[in-house]
Design an enzyme around this catalytic site. Structure first.
Site, mmCIF file in Angstrom:
data_model
loop_
_atom_site.group_PDB
_atom_site.id
_atom_site.type_symbol
_atom_site.label_atom_id
_atom_site.label_comp_id
_atom_site.label_asym_id
_atom_site.label_seq_id
_atom_site.Cartn_x
_atom_site.Cartn_y
_atom_site.Cartn_z
ATOM 1 N N ILE A 64 -2.079 -31.798 -7.999
ATOM 2 C CA ILE A 64 -0.639 -32.073 -8.110
ATOM 3 C C ILE A 64 -0.517 -33.574 -7.865
ATOM 4 C CG2 ILE A 64 -0.337 -31.342 -5.684
ATOM 5 C CD1 ILE A 64 2.541 -30.638 -6.243
ATOM 6 N N SER A 65 0.208 -34.274 -8.723
ATOM 7 C CA SER A 65 0.252 -35.734 -8.657
ATOM 8 C C SER A 65 0.934 -36.235 -7.381
ATOM 9 C CB SER A 65 1.010 -36.289 -9.862
ATOM 10 O OG SER A 65 0.450 -35.808 -11.060
ATOM 11 N N GLN A 66 0.620 -37.466 -7.035
ATOM 12 C CA GLN A 66 1.269 -38.167 -5.926
ATOM 13 C C GLN A 66 2.794 -38.185 -6.170
ATOM 14 O OE1 GLN A 66 0.363 -42.283 -6.242
ATOM 15 N NE2 GLN A 66 0.838 -42.772 -4.117
ATOM 16 N N PRO A 67 3.606 -37.959 -5.129
ATOM 17 C CA PRO A 67 5.062 -37.916 -5.341
ATOM 18 C C PRO A 67 5.615 -39.146 -6.072
ATOM 19 C CG PRO A 67 4.524 -37.200 -3.119
ATOM 20 C CD PRO A 67 3.243 -37.652 -3.729
ATOM 21 N N ARG B 225 8.665 -29.449 -2.820
ATOM 22 C CA ARG B 225 7.275 -29.677 -3.239
ATOM 23 C C ARG B 225 6.297 -28.734 -2.527
ATOM 24 N NH1 ARG B 225 3.972 -33.999 -5.415
ATOM 25 N NH2 ARG B 225 2.097 -34.288 -4.162
#
Ligand code: SAH
Length: 239
Positions: free
Chosen positions: A84-87, A58
């Site tokens: 970028i989205s939360q994992p 990431r």
């Protein structure tokens, strides 16, 4: 500090950053921790998804100044007003799609390219569309550098999907419209699955949409907060 000394420090820190990016092993520990504490702990069970989240770097998809936050439990800015989205959300949406090695996927909202990389590890081919040219370019470069040769990035508005490659086994929409875009539903295969946030920012819900006997079945999953889908959808009267 003289200008020369400043430039030297700057060059050294840029070199350190690229070393840090390349020395992938230094992130293995935080990545494993991310999977256990943020993802498995919240109920993601698919071992293939957990394995891929442990594998995909990431940190290669975040701006250098956020490198130390790459595995933290929140979205991060990637510039151009986008994130970028939360994992956990990446893992959840991936799990919802029930992918196989043969799946052909369409993503709308490439952003950093991270979600596309995660999908590419589990599926056959990923087609992804990004409306902001600079982000499309950067994502293409990141994915190329990491040898994700089964991901194809197109710059443009994803409202009409990517008809040349339709129909798709699965779709993932990572910018939120207020209603599900009709052209995308048309390009979903019978039996296909779509993960999509729907609603007005910041009060949206993530839905799993399935096409069964030509009809759409929607299941509300959790409340989410995505950036809005922009472009043609705003004129289509569907947003
Ligand atoms: N999936 C991304 C995060 C996406 S953020 C990742 O893994 O990093 C949402 C992205 O959707 C933004 O980059 C935004 O520019 C893009 N977007 C918004 N509306 C769009 C549209 N109509 N077509 C394609 N991309 C769109």
């Amino acid at each position: 500090m003289t200008l020369l000394a400043f430039l030297l420090v700057l060059i050294c820190s840029i070199e350190n950053v690229s070393e840090a990016r390349n020395a992938d092993d230094s992130f293995v520990g935080v990545r494993n921790q991310m999977v256990e504490r943020q993802i498995r702990a919240r109920g993601i069970k698919d071992e293939r998804v957990l394995e891929i989240m442990r594998k995909v770097p990431r940190h290669e998809f975040v701006p250098v100044y956020f490198l130390d936050q790459a595995y933290e439990d929140h979205p991060l800015s990637i510039g151009e007003g986008q994130t970028i989205s939360q994992p956990y959300i990446v893992a959840l949406m991936t799990e919802l799609l029930s992918l196989t090695k043969d799946s052909k996927i369409l993503e709308i909202g490439t952003g950093s390219g991270y979600q596309a990389a995660v999908l590419a590890e589990l599926a056959g081919t990923v087609y992804t569309i990004e409306i902001v040219p600079k982000l499309a370019h950067q994502a293409r470069e990141s994915l190329k550098r990491l040898h994700y040769n089964n991901v194809f990035v197109r710059e443009g508005d994803g409202y009409f999907g990517w008809p040349e490659h339709a129909p798709f086994d699965a779709m993932i929409i990572t910018a939120a419209p207020e209603n599900i875009p009709k052209p995308l539903v048309e390009h979903l295969k019978e039996g296909g699955r779509m993960a999509i946030p729907v609603g007005q920012h910041p009060n949206q819900s993530l839905y799993l949409v399935q096409k069964i006997n030509g009809r759409i079945e929607k299941k509300e999953i959790i409340p989410v907060s995505f950036v809005p889908m922009v472009g043609l959808i705003e004129k289509a009267g569907e947003s």
